[in-house]
Design an enzyme around this catalytic site. Structure first.
Site, PDB file in Angstrom:
ATOM      1  CE  LYS A  81      35.476  47.915  35.936  1.00 57.30           C
ATOM      2  NZ  LYS A  81      35.407  48.500  34.618  1.00 57.30           N
ATOM      3  N   GLY A 118      36.840  37.169  38.589  1.00 59.16           N
ATOM      4  CA  GLY A 118      35.764  36.228  38.278  1.00 59.16           C
ATOM      5  C   GLY A 118      35.353  36.260  36.818  1.00 59.16           C
ATOM      6  CB  CYS A 119      34.527  39.046  34.553  1.00 53.26           C
ATOM      7  SG  CYS A 119      33.148  39.651  35.546  1.00 53.26           S
ATOM      8  CB  THR A 120      39.623  37.283  33.895  1.00 52.39           C
ATOM      9  OG1 THR A 120      39.571  38.710  33.724  1.00 52.39           O
ATOM     10  CG2 THR A 120      40.764  36.708  33.086  1.00 52.39           C
ATOM     11  CB  ALA A 129      36.079  35.537  29.591  1.00 51.47           C
TER      12      ALA A 129
END
Length: 156
Positions: free
Chosen positions: A37, A42-44, A47
């Site tokens: 998401k 974690g995704c930030t 990325a």
């Protein structure tokens, strides 16, 4: 998808609703990374780590493409907020995630739900899956991809 499988040409549509085709990256490898998401910690971290390592990844011949179930608008905001130099596929119907086997049942606090496994597929210049990184280190993912590339280049 597993190692040795050929990926489809049409991968999906990006944050600008433009088709993303494997053939758009002729002669380049693709690191196709799946994440749960936009704008989560974690995704930030993942990325931004890929953004920070983007120059080195490109020198190694890789293009980076992210995939999640988020909408194109969510991806646009995520790209702008963190100055991401790569495309994000809006896989809202989970078709690409299902094809790659990363759309699966998960569990949190005893509640079961469908969600995305955080995995990266390294795809060669011919569209064949070379490697799958199943244990992604969100804060060091660019190095994981580069180390995998170097180990294959030098020979394991």
């Amino acid at each position: 998808m597993k190692i040795g499988d050929k990926t489809p040409d049409l991968l999906g549509f990006d944050q600008d609703n433009k088709e993303v085709r494997r053939s758009d990256y002729k002669g380049r490898k693709i690191a196709l990374y799946f994440y749960p998401k936009d704008n989560t910690s974690g995704c930030t971290a993942e990325a931004c780590n890929l953004r920070d390592g983007y120059r080195d990844l490109r020198k190694a011949g890789y293009e980076i493409i992210g995939v999640s179930k988020d909408t194109a608008k969510s991806h646009q905001d995520f790209v702008e907020k963190y100055a991401l130099p790569f495309r994000l596929i809006a896989d809202t119907d989970h078709k690409l995630q299902e094809l790659f086997g990363v759309w699966t049942e998960k569990s949190m606090y005893g509640r079961k739900y469908m969600g995305t496994l955080r995995q990266t597929f390294l795809i060669d210049e011919n569209g064949v899956v070379e490697e799958i990184i199943e244990k992604v280190k969100t804060k060091d993912h660019a190095a994981q991809i580069l180390n995998d590339y170097l180990s294959r280049t030098i020979g394991r």
